[in-house]
Scaffold this motif. Structure first.
Motif, short mmCIF file in Angstrom:
data_model
loop_
_atom_site.label_atom_id
_atom_site.label_comp_id
_atom_site.label_asym_id
_atom_site.label_seq_id
_atom_site.Cartn_x
_atom_site.Cartn_y
_atom_site.Cartn_z
N UNK A 203 29.59 7.93 24.25
CA UNK A 203 28.99 7.31 22.85
C UNK A 203 29.43 7.70 21.52
N UNK A 204 29.54 8.85 21.16
CA UNK A 204 30.15 9.23 19.91
C UNK A 204 31.16 8.57 19.56
N UNK A 205 32.07 8.12 20.58
CA UNK A 205 33.37 7.55 20.44
C UNK A 205 33.59 6.25 20.75
N UNK A 206 32.45 5.56 20.63
CA UNK A 206 32.27 3.92 20.95
C UNK A 206 32.54 3.25 19.57
N UNK A 207 33.13 2.22 19.95
CA UNK A 207 33.56 1.17 18.54
C UNK A 207 32.01 0.67 18.29
N UNK A 208 31.70 0.40 17.05
CA UNK A 208 30.46 -0.11 16.59
C UNK A 208 30.52 -1.61 16.97
N UNK A 209 29.22 -2.09 17.46
CA UNK A 209 29.09 -3.44 17.48
C UNK A 209 27.79 -3.78 17.95
N UNK A 210 27.32 -4.89 17.98
CA UNK A 210 25.92 -5.49 18.50
C UNK A 210 26.12 -6.81 19.53
N UNK A 211 25.20 -6.74 20.37
CA UNK A 211 25.22 -7.83 21.13
C UNK A 211 24.21 -8.70 20.76
N UNK A 212 24.77 -10.22 20.65
CA UNK A 212 23.95 -11.12 20.19
C UNK A 212 24.41 -12.54 20.53
N UNK A 213 23.40 -13.57 20.64
CA UNK A 213 23.92 -15.03 20.64
C UNK A 213 23.63 -15.65 19.56
N UNK A 214 23.15 -15.04 18.23
CA UNK A 214 22.77 -15.77 17.03
C UNK A 214 24.28 -15.61 16.18
N UNK A 215 24.64 -16.74 15.73
CA UNK A 215 25.74 -17.01 14.79
C UNK A 215 25.28 -16.09 13.67
N UNK A 216 24.45 -16.13 13.07
CA UNK A 216 24.13 -15.41 11.89
C UNK A 216 24.34 -13.81 11.98
N UNK A 217 23.63 -13.28 13.17
CA UNK A 217 23.90 -11.74 13.33
C UNK A 217 25.38 -11.57 13.52
N UNK A 218 26.28 -12.44 14.13
CA UNK A 218 27.75 -12.29 14.39
C UNK A 218 28.28 -12.04 13.10
N UNK A 219 27.93 -12.90 12.02
CA UNK A 219 28.67 -13.00 10.73
C UNK A 219 28.23 -11.83 10.14
N UNK A 220 26.97 -11.40 10.05
CA UNK A 220 26.58 -10.09 9.12
C UNK A 220 27.52 -8.96 9.87
N UNK A 221 27.83 -8.77 11.23
CA UNK A 221 28.43 -7.75 11.88
C UNK A 221 29.87 -8.01 11.32
N UNK A 222 30.27 -9.07 11.19
CA UNK A 222 31.91 -9.36 10.62
C UNK A 222 31.73 -8.74 9.12
N UNK A 223 30.78 -9.06 8.52
CA UNK A 223 30.94 -8.65 7.06
C UNK A 223 30.73 -7.21 6.83
N UNK A 224 30.05 -6.43 7.94
CA UNK A 224 29.78 -5.07 7.67
C UNK A 224 31.06 -4.71 8.16
N UNK A 225 32.05 -5.10 9.24
CA UNK A 225 33.03 -4.35 9.45
C UNK A 225 34.21 -4.44 8.42
N UNK A 226 34.14 -5.56 7.79
CA UNK A 226 35.30 -5.78 6.57
C UNK A 226 34.67 -4.48 5.60
N UNK A 227 33.27 -4.33 5.26
CA UNK A 227 33.03 -3.53 4.09
C UNK A 227 33.33 -2.11 4.63
N UNK A 228 33.36 -2.04 5.87
CA UNK A 228 34.00 -0.31 6.34
C UNK A 228 35.14 -0.43 6.44
N UNK A 229 36.05 -1.48 5.81
CA UNK A 229 37.57 -1.40 5.92
C UNK A 229 38.31 -1.45 7.11
N UNK A 230 37.37 -2.08 8.04
CA UNK A 230 38.09 -2.81 9.24
C UNK A 230 38.80 -3.84 9.13
#
Length: 509
Positions: free
Chosen positions: A324-351
C-alpha cells in the motif's frame, strides 16, 4: 543444419512483405532443425544470440570482415557457429581482446561471403528480416502444430522465445500449456496504447483505474523469501544497482511476490527529479548518492497464487494489501470528468500524465492492447538516432543535430523492422548530453560525411513534439513539429521504439 540454410530462409523472409509467406518460410526452416539447434537458431534470426553480449563492436567486426577471406563452399553449421559464439562470450581477463579477435577471425574465415554478412548482422543486432518475434512465434506454432496463443503465452511467461520454440517443437502440448509464472524468472511487461486525453482513453477501456504515469524507469521485482531480484523492461537483471529497492521489497508482508512498477529519483519535497537523473542513477553499476524510490502499479503473483488472468480489480486489492505505501496513486472511475481531474492532479504533481487501465482486464504480458492506454499532454515518442551532425558556434567540435527515425515493423516504407527518418533536432541537448553523444556515437559509427556521423540504429531517445506535419521530404510522409530531446532511453531497445504508423496517426488527429 548448415548455416547456409538459415541464411537462405532469412533471404526469403526479407524478400516478401507477406506475413503469411514469412511464417511459412520460417516454419519450413524450424521443422528441419535438430533439438540442440533450435535455441541458437532462434537467437540468430532475431539478432539476439543466446549468449548475450559478446564483446564485439561494429569496428571490430568491420576489421575482421576486411581481413578474413570468405570460404568458397558452405560448411559452417549452426552448431559450430553457436559454439564459437560461446567461446567469444566466455573470453575474459588479461589477453581476452586478442583471444576474442582470433576467435572471431577464425569464425568469419570459415563462412562464405553471404554467411559473413549474416553473422555480422546477427552479432551486432542488425537483423532486418522482418522476422520480428511475433512473426517468429506464429512460425513456431505452425511448425509445431500448436495453437499460436499457447506459443505466445509460453514465450511471454518464459521471457525466452528460443526456449519456448524448443519446448513447442520437442515437447508435448500439455508441457507447453503448463508453462507458468516462476518467481525469479522475468516475464515480458504489459504495454500501453496512447490516447489524446483521459476522457478519450476511458471511451476505449470502460470503467478503469486512472493512475499517475511516472517519468521513471520500468522495473519488475521478484521476491522469494529474502532473495529479491530486480529486472528492467528488457528483462535485464539490475538487482546490484538498486539496493534501496531490494531493501524495501524485502520488508513487505509477503514471502513470494512478483511486482510491476517504476522507479525514480525524488527531490527533498517528494517531487520527481528529471528523467535524466533517474536514468543516470539507474544505469550506474554501483550505488550512488541519488536514491531511487519504487512505486508499484500491479502484482502478478502472491505466495503461490498467479494473478495474471485475474481482473485488475482483484490485483489492485492484493497490491494495496501487500504494498500500500508504495502503490502508484490512482482512482477507479467510469466518469470522464473524474478521469480528467486525476490527469490534472498528476501533472500538478510533476508526473508525465496518466495511464487508464480497464478495471476488469487481465494482465496481458508482452502485449500492447486496448486495456491500458497512456495519456500525456505533450506528445513524447521514443525514436532511434540514425545519424548526428557536427555542431557550429559554441558547439563546434561536438556532435549536435540528431537524425531521428521511427520503427517500421511491417516494412510499409522500407525494409521490415527498419527505421524511417522523421526529422532532426538539436533542441533540449544539455552540455552533458552533447559531450556524451560526441564520445559515444563514433564508437557505433557506420560511415561519415564531412558534416555527419551515421551510426548503428541502436540508441533510443525520448523526443517531445507538438505534433507532426505532412512532408514530402521524408519517406514516411511526416515530419516532427518542434521536436526537442527529453533524454536518452538506455532502458529501451530499438525494437520498442515508436512506429512510423503511430506518428502518421497524429495526422488524422
Amino acid at each position: 543444419m548448415l548455416l547456409d540454410e538459415l541464411v537462405t530462409a532469412t533471404d526469403a523472409v526479407t524478400a516478401t512483405r507477406s506475413r503469411l509467406a514469412k511464417v511459412d518460410a520460417l516454419a519450413a526452416l524450424l521443422v528441419r532443425l535438430e533439438p540442440d539447434e533450435i535455441e541458437p537458431a532462434i537467437g540468430l534470426l532475431v539478432g539476439k544470440p543466446r549468449q548475450g553480449r559478446l564483446g564485439v563492436g561494429w569496428r571490430g567486426m568491420q576489421s575482421v570482415l576486411a581481413t578474413a577471406e570468405p570460404a568458397e563452399v558452405a560448411t559452417l553449421t549452426v552448431a559450430a557457429l553457436d559454439a564459437a559464439l560461446e567461446r567469444l562470450a566466455a573470453a575474459s581477463g588479461t589477453g581476452s581482446n586478442l583471444e576474442r579477435g582470433r576467435e572471431l577471425h577464425d569464425l568469419v574465415a570459415a563462412a562464405t561471403a553471404r554467411e559473413q554478412q549474416f553473422i555480422a548482422r546477427a552479432v551486432l543486432g542488425e537483423m532486418r528480416t522482418g522476422a520480428l518475434e511475433g512473426v517468429l512465434a506464429d512460425a513456431i506454432a505452425s511448425a509445431a502444430d500448436r495453437p499460436a496463443a499457447s506459443v505466445r503465452r509460453a514465450a511471454m511467461l518464459q521471457g525466452d522465445l528460443g526456449a519456448t520454440a524448443r519446448l513447442a517443437l520437442t515437447g508435448t502440448p500439455d508441457e507447453l500449456d503448463a508453462v507458468g509464472l516462476v518467481v525469479g524468472r522475468p516475464v515480458q511487461p504489459m504495454l500501453a496504447a496512447t490516447a489524446s486525453s483521459a476522457a478519450a482513453a476511458l471511451e476505449v477501456t470502460g470503467e478503469a483505474s486512472v493512475e499517475h504515469k511516472l517519468d521513471g524507469a520500468r522495473i519488475q521485482v521478484h521476491r522469494r523469501g529474502d532473495d529479491v531480484r530486480v529486472f528492467t523492461r528488457t528483462l535485464a537483471d539490475v538487482t546490484h544497482r538498486l539496493p534501496e529497492v531490494v531493501e524495501i521489497v524485502r520488508g513487505l508482508p509477503v514471502h513470494d511476490v512478483i511486482l510491476d512498477g517504476e522507479t525514480l529519483a525524488l527531490d527533498d519535497g517528494g517531487a520527481p527529479r528529471p528523467f535524466q537523473e533517474t536514468m543516470s542513477r539507474f544505469g550506474a553499476e554501483v550505488a550512488r548518492e541519488t536514491l531511487l524510490h519504487p512505486w508499484f502499479f500491479d502484482v502478478l503473483h502472491v505466495d503461490g497464487r498467479d494473478l495474471l488472468d485475474e481482473p485488475l480489480r482483484a490485483r489492485l486489492g492484493e497490491l494495496e494489501r501487500i504494498a500500500g505505501p508504495y502503490r502508484i496513486r490512482g482512482e477507479v472511475t467510469a466518469d470522464p470528468a473524474v478521469a480528467e481531474r486525476v490527469s490534472r492532479e498528476a501533472l500538478a504533481a510533476g508526473q508525465e500524465g496518466v495511464v487508464v487501465k480497464a478495471i476488469d482486464a487481465p494482465y496481458a504480458a508482452g502485449r500492447r492492447g486496448r486495456s491500458w492506454v497512456k495519456v500525456k499532454p505533450v506528445h513524447t515518442y521514443d525514436l532511434v538516432v540514425l545519424a548526428c551532425e557536427w555542431g557550429s558556434g559554441r558547439r563546434t567540435g561536438l556532435l549536435s543535430n540528431l537524425h531521428l527515425g521511427a520503427l517500421d515493423p511491417v516494412g510499409e516504407f522500407g525494409p521490415p523492422g527498419g527505421f524511417v527518418m522523421v526529422g532532426k533536432t538539436f533542441k533540449g541537448l544539455t552540455d552533458e548530453l552533447l559531450r556524451w553523444q560526441t564520445e559515444r556515437f563514433p564508437q557505433i559509427e557506420t560511415r561519415r560525411t564531412a558534416g555527419t556521423v551515421f551510426v548503428e540504429p541502436v540508441t533510443v531517445v525520448e523526443i517531445a513534439i507538438d505534433g507532426v506535419q505532412r512532408s514530402s521530404r521524408y519517406p514516411g510522409g511526416v515530419a516532427l513539429r518542434f521536436a526537442r530531446v527529453k533524454g536518452y532511453r538506455d532502458d529501451k531497445p530499438p525494437a520498442e521504439a515508436d512506429t512510423i504508423q503511430a506518428l502518421r496517426g497524429l495526422l488524422r488527429e
